[in-house]
Write an enzyme that holds these catalytic residues in place. Structure first.
Site, PDB file in Angstrom:
ATOM      1  N   SER A 155       0.798  -1.251   0.088  1.00  0.00           N
ATOM      2  CA  SER A 155      -0.107  -0.081  -0.017  1.00  0.00           C
ATOM      3  C   SER A 155       0.929   1.257   0.261  1.00  0.00           C
ATOM      4  O   SER A 155       0.161   2.306  -0.352  1.00  0.00           O
ATOM      5  CB  SER A 155      -1.026   0.034   1.173  1.00  0.00           C
ATOM      6  OG  SER A 155      -0.267  -0.061   2.373  1.00  0.00           O
TER       7      SER A 155
ATOM      8  N   ASP B 162      -7.949   5.712   5.314  1.00  0.00           N
ATOM      9  CA  ASP B 162      -7.692   4.554   6.144  1.00  0.00           C
ATOM     10  C   ASP B 162      -9.047   4.421   6.995  1.00  0.00           C
ATOM     11  O   ASP B 162      -9.166   3.565   7.910  1.00  0.00           O
ATOM     12  CB  ASP B 162      -6.742   4.449   6.813  1.00  0.00           C
ATOM     13  CG  ASP B 162      -5.293   4.073   6.320  1.00  0.00           C
ATOM     14  OD1 ASP B 162      -5.304   4.049   4.849  1.00  0.00           O
ATOM     15  OD2 ASP B 162      -4.128   4.186   6.734  1.00  0.00           O
TER      16      ASP B 162
ATOM     17  N   HIS C 172       1.555   3.656   7.138  1.00  0.00           N
ATOM     18  CA  HIS C 172       0.881   4.475   6.196  1.00  0.00           C
ATOM     19  C   HIS C 172       1.308   5.954   6.421  1.00  0.00           C
ATOM     20  O   HIS C 172       1.936   6.162   7.547  1.00  0.00           O
ATOM     21  CB  HIS C 172      -0.635   4.461   6.205  1.00  0.00           C
ATOM     22  CG  HIS C 172      -1.185   3.646   5.361  1.00  0.00           C
ATOM     23  ND1 HIS C 172      -2.506   2.933   5.310  1.00  0.00           N
ATOM     24  CD2 HIS C 172      -0.709   2.405   4.619  1.00  0.00           C
ATOM     25  CE1 HIS C 172      -2.546   1.950   4.502  1.00  0.00           C
ATOM     26  NE2 HIS C 172      -1.583   1.470   4.262  1.00  0.00           N
TER      27      HIS C 172
END
Lengths: 172, 222
Positions: free
Chosen positions: A49, A115, A90
């Site tokens: 990701s 998210d 992230h």
């Protein structure tokens, strides 16, 4: 092998050596944990990701102290969500407020959406204490071994066996 | 005593030592490579506040700021042999509405872009919408960004759901340099050795307008 069985003193020394190696590794890990103030100061990337920045198997070094500035927008952080074991790497894209109660929103660079859906149900934002560290350094690919080990559990047995064998076979 | 196991151990040990020393040198070479990012313009071209829902099934109404901007920047000096990508992002910042917490700030990304270095182009995923973006953004490969009236990528909101008539909003350009090996670095406000500060990366202060009555099919940041 047989000679070490015949000589109990040498067997004991080898056992001690093995224990010393294990405890040194453990203490280094825990020491790093104390220095960085992070429960897991080195993590392996498990998902794509954050590609192309981080790929599977890359090694990330985390820092979890706010010495000069607060954790802010743009930092790549590792966080864990209540009820989920796997930590996520992230980037922070929104921050509302200051201090430990500031509301943080994260997003993977390679993901289309933020998210919110990854968080616990009813949770819209993260707070500082959900974060276990900010990425500050990077080594590619080295952590791929751990992915192999977790995907093929028999490799663990083989590796432990090999390590034990080497320790037993080598003298000093 | 040189058994084959010992030899194998020595070879592996030597290999890892050499690999880490070379990696350390490559990582350290970042500090002697000059960085002089230039921002010529960063300004808003249109600012709106619309009412919308966070997602399709939500009944909650929130105010969303829709900010488009122009950017002319040259980040080509950030690309060295150890640069894997530069993550460029533009944030909107504004102070808290209530003056009880005067030092509280709000910051949200309105646009971002991954500029892969030529050495990492094979990793960029061209199936995604970045492909169109790449076509739009002239010369993005070498770090020169010339965006005219660039559409925002993310509509932004606030936990309170209120954004209209917010004052003292600024846009700010940031970058994050991702190395092949070594330290991750961000734009800095002061010079560090060969790395110059990012100057001029802040827009003029502006005020968000009152709500424009319009219902987008799906507002929100998706």
């Amino acid at each position: 092998m047989l000679s070490s069985l015949a000589n109990p003193r040498q067997a004991a020394v080898q056992l001690m050596n093995f224990g010393l190696i294990l405890s040194t590794a453990f203490m280094m890990w825990k020491g790093l944990s104390v220095i960085t103030d992070s429960p897991s100061p080195i993590v392996v990337v498990l998902s794509g990701s954050m590609e192309p920045a981080f790929q599977r198997g890359d090694l990330l070094f985390l820092w979890n102290r706010n010495v000069v500035t607060e954790t802010s927008v743009g930092e790549v952080v590792v966080y864990s969500v209540k009820g989920k074991d796997i930590p996520i790497v992230h980037r922070i894209v929104r921050k509302f407020g200051k201090g430990p109660e500031a509301k943080l929103l994260t997003k993977g660079d390679n993901n289309v959406s933020d998210d919110t859906e990854l968080y616990a149900s009813g949770q819209d934002y993260l707070v500082r204490k959900d974060i276990i560290g900010s990425v500050f350094a990077y080594i590619p690919f080295v952590g791929y071994v751990t992915i192999l080990l977790s995907e093929h559990p028999w490799l663990k047995t083989v590796m432990l066996g090999l390590m034990g064998l080497v320790v037993v076979l080598q003298r000093e | 005593m040189y058994t084959s196991v010992v030899r194998l151990q020595n070879v592996f040990g030597f290999f890892t030592t050499v690999a880490f020393v070379v990696a350390a040198f490559i990582a350290a070479s970042d500090f002697v490579a000059e960085r002089a990012p230039i921002v010529r313009t960063l300004k808003t071209t249109s600012v709106q506040v619309v009412r919308g829902r966070p997602h399709y099934y939500s009944s909650k109404k929130e105010e969303y700021a829709v900010i488009n901007f122009s950017l002319d920047a040259d980040l080509s000096s950030l690309f060295t042999w150890n640069t894997k990508q530069v993550f460029v992002y533009v944030t909107a910042e504004w102070p808290a509405a209530d003056h009880s917490t005067t030092n509280a700030t709000n910051e949200a990304v309105i646009w971002d872009s991954i500029i892969t270095s030529p050495s990492a182009d094979h990793l960029a995923n061209h199936w995604s919408r970045r492909h169109e973006e790449a076509a739009q953004e002239r010369g993005r490969e070498d770090g020169k960004l010339v965006l005219k009236n660039q559409r925002h990528k993310y509509k932004i909101t606030h936990p309170s759901g209120k954004l209209a008539t917010t004052e003292n909003v600024t846009l700010r350009l940031h970058y994050n340099v991702q190395p092949w090996v070594g330290l991750l670095t961000w734009n800095q406000d002061v010079d560090y050795g060969y790395w110059k500060a990012l100057k001029n990366g802040v827009s003029k202060r502006f005020k968000l307008p009152a709500i424009k009555e319009k219902k987008p099919a799906s507002a929100g940041s998706r």
